[in-house]
Motif scaffolding. Structure first.
Motif, PDB file in Angstrom:
ATOM      1  N   MET A   1       0.839  -1.213   0.000  1.00 40.94           N
ATOM      2  CA  MET A   1       0.000   0.000   0.000  1.00 40.94           C
ATOM      3  C   MET A   1       0.865   1.251   0.000  1.00 40.94           C
ATOM      4  O   MET A   1       1.907   1.302   0.631  1.00 40.94           O
ATOM      5  N   LEU A   2       0.355   2.256  -0.684  1.00 42.12           N
ATOM      6  CA  LEU A   2       1.051   3.539  -0.685  1.00 42.12           C
ATOM      7  C   LEU A   2       0.378   4.501   0.283  1.00 42.12           C
ATOM      8  O   LEU A   2      -0.846   4.570   0.351  1.00 42.12           O
ATOM      9  N   LYS A   3       1.210   5.225   0.999  1.00 40.11           N
ATOM     10  CA  LYS A   3       0.687   6.350   1.764  1.00 40.11           C
ATOM     11  C   LYS A   3       0.775   7.551   0.819  1.00 40.11           C
ATOM     12  O   LYS A   3       1.830   7.778   0.207  1.00 40.11           O
ATOM     13  N   ILE A   4      -0.307   8.272   0.667  1.00 40.95           N
ATOM     14  CA  ILE A   4      -0.354   9.341  -0.340  1.00 40.95           C
ATOM     15  C   ILE A   4      -0.589  10.685   0.329  1.00 40.95           C
ATOM     16  O   ILE A   4      -1.554  10.854   1.073  1.00 40.95           O
ATOM     17  N   ASN A   5       0.304  11.626   0.088  1.00 42.44           N
ATOM     18  CA  ASN A   5       0.166  12.982   0.634  1.00 42.44           C
ATOM     19  C   ASN A   5      -0.011  13.969  -0.505  1.00 42.44           C
ATOM     20  O   ASN A   5       0.642  13.849  -1.544  1.00 42.44           O
ATOM     21  N   PHE A 121      -0.288   6.694 -14.117  1.00 46.74           N
ATOM     22  CA  PHE A 121       0.216   5.628 -13.248  1.00 46.74           C
ATOM     23  C   PHE A 121      -0.941   5.126 -12.394  1.00 46.74           C
ATOM     24  O   PHE A 121      -1.542   5.911 -11.650  1.00 46.74           O
ATOM     25  N   HIS A 122      -1.219   3.840 -12.482  1.00 47.72           N
ATOM     26  CA  HIS A 122      -2.286   3.256 -11.671  1.00 47.72           C
ATOM     27  C   HIS A 122      -1.669   2.225 -10.728  1.00 47.72           C
ATOM     28  O   HIS A 122      -0.958   1.319 -11.177  1.00 47.72           O
ATOM     29  N   PHE A 123      -1.935   2.403  -9.434  1.00 46.30           N
ATOM     30  CA  PHE A 123      -1.439   1.448  -8.429  1.00 46.30           C
ATOM     31  C   PHE A 123      -2.644   0.661  -7.922  1.00 46.30           C
ATOM     32  O   PHE A 123      -3.342   1.118  -7.000  1.00 46.30           O
ATOM     33  N   PRO A 124      -2.910  -0.515  -8.507  1.00 47.61           N
ATOM     34  CA  PRO A 124      -4.125  -1.264  -8.162  1.00 47.61           C
ATOM     35  C   PRO A 124      -4.204  -1.608  -6.673  1.00 47.61           C
ATOM     36  O   PRO A 124      -5.278  -1.535  -6.085  1.00 47.61           O
ATOM     37  N   SER A 125      -3.068  -1.943  -6.052  1.00 46.13           N
ATOM     38  CA  SER A 125      -3.127  -2.371  -4.651  1.00 46.13           C
ATOM     39  C   SER A 125      -3.482  -1.210  -3.721  1.00 46.13           C
ATOM     40  O   SER A 125      -3.937  -1.414  -2.600  1.00 46.13           O
ATOM     41  N   SER A 126      -3.271   0.015  -4.183  1.00 48.76           N
ATOM     42  CA  SER A 126      -3.636   1.193  -3.386  1.00 48.76           C
ATOM     43  C   SER A 126      -4.895   1.860  -3.917  1.00 48.76           C
ATOM     44  O   SER A 126      -5.310   2.894  -3.382  1.00 48.76           O
ATOM     45  N   ASP A 163     -14.543   1.218 -10.010  1.00 45.85           N
ATOM     46  CA  ASP A 163     -15.247   2.389  -9.476  1.00 45.85           C
ATOM     47  C   ASP A 163     -14.612   2.934  -8.200  1.00 45.85           C
ATOM     48  O   ASP A 163     -14.724   4.115  -7.905  1.00 45.85           O
ATOM     49  N   ASN A 164     -13.956   2.059  -7.425  1.00 46.60           N
ATOM     50  CA  ASN A 164     -13.369   2.553  -6.165  1.00 46.60           C
ATOM     51  C   ASN A 164     -11.949   3.100  -6.346  1.00 46.60           C
ATOM     52  O   ASN A 164     -11.239   3.342  -5.376  1.00 46.60           O
ATOM     53  N   THR A 165     -11.543   3.327  -7.608  1.00 45.43           N
ATOM     54  CA  THR A 165     -10.228   3.933  -7.866  1.00 45.43           C
ATOM     55  C   THR A 165     -10.242   5.402  -7.448  1.00 45.43           C
ATOM     56  O   THR A 165     -11.111   6.162  -7.857  1.00 45.43           O
ATOM     57  N   GLN A 166      -9.281   5.784  -6.631  1.00 44.06           N
ATOM     58  CA  GLN A 166      -9.162   7.193  -6.244  1.00 44.06           C
ATOM     59  C   GLN A 166      -8.390   7.937  -7.325  1.00 44.06           C
ATOM     60  O   GLN A 166      -7.320   7.487  -7.737  1.00 44.06           O
ATOM     61  N   VAL A 167      -8.951   9.046  -7.764  1.00 42.82           N
ATOM     62  CA  VAL A 167      -8.388   9.788  -8.884  1.00 42.82           C
ATOM     63  C   VAL A 167      -7.615  11.001  -8.366  1.00 42.82           C
ATOM     64  O   VAL A 167      -8.195  11.921  -7.801  1.00 42.82           O
ATOM     65  N   TYR A 168      -6.294  10.944  -8.548  1.00 42.03           N
ATOM     66  CA  TYR A 168      -5.420  12.053  -8.154  1.00 42.03           C
ATOM     67  C   TYR A 168      -4.968  12.763  -9.430  1.00 42.03           C
ATOM     68  O   TYR A 168      -4.105  12.255 -10.153  1.00 42.03           O
TER      69      TYR A 168
END
Ligand SMILES: [Zn+2]
Length: 255
Positions: A1-5, A121-126, A163-168
């Motif tokens: 998992m990535l911590k995202i700031n 860049f898509h990180f599926p696990s995060s 659908d639960n992909t967070q879009v940054y």
């Protein structure tokens, strides 16, 4: 998992600082400028930067590359087709390339339209997508280099993520974008409800990012160029998705 700031930069850019929780490897996405990243790292006692990820070549996405690379030795990860305009790429990627931040693996997508060499860049696990200026929260990037057809295909590619992909995305444009969407689809209840939440966040000085792909699909008109509810409001004789998308983009350019 990535911590995202989220690190705000320039006028309305967002830079993202990522940390793989398992290994402590770090990365920054689209550093428009170095100083906000340096300030963040100092405040959060982060001493190393392993990677610098770029979605595309625009100055407000790569402006901090040089200084950050010099200070921390972070490796620049960018599209191989843009090697002529993104300096000193260390890891050249294209769609399907393997790239990991520690144990967090990324799927890389080529999403031309805003620029020809744009990647995501898509990180599926995060459940996290970094899509630069291709897909915005309630919007999409202007067509500086690509065609409407290319951009529509790129958006469809991103729309197919869970659908639960967070879009940054690269900028805080959500509220203004939403007001445009409302003109195009005034009877979209999900859009009305969403804008109330966005306004509340922005009034409190908080980012409206990340967005979620599921709600984008319901409220972002640029992902809806093939949806009957939207088509009812589009005065075009030929309502194929590419023509509708081109029409929407043109209306937004003059909004
Ligand atoms: Zn751009």
């Amino acid at each position: 998992m990535l911590k995202i700031n989220i690190i705000p930069a320039l006028q309305d850019n967002y830079v993202y600082f990522l940390e793989d929780e398992k290994t402590g490897k770090t990365a920054v996405v689209d550093p428009s400028e170095a100083q906000p990243v340096l300030d963040f790292m100092k405040d959060h006692k982060k001493a190393k930067l392993d990677y610098i990820l770029n979605t595309h070549h625009h100055g407000d996405h790569i402006g901090g590359n040089k200084e950050l690379k010099e200070k921390f030795g972070g490796e620049i990860v960018a599209f191989k087709g843009d090697a002529h305009r993104i300096k000193n790429i260390d890891i050249m990627v294209e769609e399907g390339s393997d790239f990991k931040i520690g144990e967090s693996a990324a799927d890389i997508y080529e999403v031309p339209g805003h620029t020809l060499g744009h990647i995501a860049f898509h990180f599926p696990s995060s459940m996290a997508l970094f899509c630069g200026d291709t897909l915005f929260s309630l919007g999409c990037g202007r067509l500086f280099e690509g065609t409407a057809k290319q951009m529509w295909e790129s958006l469809k590619k991103l729309r197919s993520l869970p659908d639960n992909t967070q879009v940054y995305c690269g900028h805080e444009y959500t509220y203004a974008n939403g007001n445009f969407c409302l003109i195009m689809e005034p009877e979209n209840g999900a859009l009305h409800r969403r804008l109330i939440g966005v306004k509340r966040l922005r009034d409190a000085g908080r980012p409206s990012i990340p967005s979620m792909m599921g709600i984008e699909k319901k409220t972002n008109v640029f992902l809806r160029a093939d949806q009957p509810d939207l088509l009812a409001n589009v005065p075009l004789a030929k309502q194929d998705p590419v023509s509708v998308f081109a029409y929407l983009r043109e209306q937004k350019d003059n909004f």
